[in-house]
Design a protein around this motif. Sequence first.
Motif, PDB file in Angstrom:
ATOM      1  N   ARG A 110      -0.113  12.498  -2.400  1.00  0.00           N
ATOM      2  CA  ARG A 110       1.288  12.384  -2.821  1.00  0.00           C
ATOM      3  C   ARG A 110       1.636  10.937  -3.150  1.00  0.00           C
ATOM      4  NH1 ARG A 110       2.487  15.736   1.785  1.00  0.00           N
ATOM      5  NH2 ARG A 110       3.239  13.852   2.811  1.00  0.00           N
ATOM      6  N   TYR A 111       1.216  10.018  -2.270  1.00  0.00           N
ATOM      7  CA  TYR A 111       1.487   8.601  -2.540  1.00  0.00           C
ATOM      8  C   TYR A 111       0.833   8.161  -3.845  1.00  0.00           C
ATOM      9  CZ  TYR A 111       3.330   7.933   2.211  1.00  0.00           C
ATOM     10  OH  TYR A 111       4.067   7.987   3.345  1.00  0.00           O
ATOM     11  N   LYS A 113       0.117  10.034  -6.425  1.00  0.00           N
ATOM     12  CA  LYS A 113       0.846  10.627  -7.555  1.00  0.00           C
ATOM     13  C   LYS A 113       2.131   9.850  -7.816  1.00  0.00           C
ATOM     14  CE  LYS A 113      -0.703  15.426  -7.251  1.00  0.00           C
ATOM     15  NZ  LYS A 113      -0.282  16.793  -7.000  1.00  0.00           N
ATOM     16  N   ARG A 114       2.857   9.494  -6.737  1.00  0.00           N
ATOM     17  CA  ARG A 114       4.093   8.721  -6.908  1.00  0.00           C
ATOM     18  C   ARG A 114       3.811   7.372  -7.541  1.00  0.00           C
ATOM     19  NH1 ARG A 114       6.749   8.981  -1.138  1.00  0.00           N
ATOM     20  NH2 ARG A 114       6.713  11.221  -0.989  1.00  0.00           N
ATOM     21  N   LYS A 115       2.736   6.737  -7.060  1.00  0.00           N
ATOM     22  CA  LYS A 115       2.392   5.425  -7.597  1.00  0.00           C
ATOM     23  C   LYS A 115       1.991   5.543  -9.073  1.00  0.00           C
ATOM     24  CE  LYS A 115      -0.056   1.310  -6.298  1.00  0.00           C
ATOM     25  NZ  LYS A 115      -0.965   0.652  -5.399  1.00  0.00           N
ATOM     26  N   ALA A 117       2.986   7.922 -11.102  1.00  0.00           N
ATOM     27  CA  ALA A 117       4.196   8.244 -11.864  1.00  0.00           C
ATOM     28  C   ALA A 117       5.056   6.996 -12.016  1.00  0.00           C
ATOM     29  CB  ALA A 117       4.976   9.360 -11.159  1.00  0.00           C
ATOM     30  N   ALA A 118       5.125   6.184 -10.974  1.00  0.00           N
ATOM     31  CA  ALA A 118       5.928   4.960 -11.050  1.00  0.00           C
ATOM     32  C   ALA A 118       5.281   3.978 -12.042  1.00  0.00           C
ATOM     33  CB  ALA A 118       6.038   4.319  -9.678  1.00  0.00           C
TER      34      ALA A 118
END
Length: 122
Positions: A110-111, A113-115, A117-118
């Motif tokens: 998840r981290y 993917k967030r990174k 996406a960011a």
Amino acid sequence: MRNKEFSDRRGNAATAKATMLDAFRTAQATAAPEKAAKLAQRVAVAQARDQRRAQREQVKREEQQQLESEAAAQRAAKTAETELRKSAMDDRIARVVADEVARKAERDLRYAKRKAAAMAAA
């Protein structure tokens, strides 16, 4: 006269002694079968006593062996139970550790993917 009395007494004593010796020999000969029977009876009683003692000792040995085998079976059962508990505890620990690893992997994903996406948004 005195000598005659002494010799009479000596002769009477010898006769009495011989009579007593004959009576003793006769009594011995008469009692011999009875003595043999009593001796045989005593031997039989002693043999029976020894046989009963041997049987008691055999029973004691068998009981001791049975107790030892039961104790060994109990120790084996206790060891098996302890191993089973340890195995169950090891399995439980392994599942907990595997679940923890899986959760950490999901969190890291998840981290990531967030990174990603960011970074893509930036």
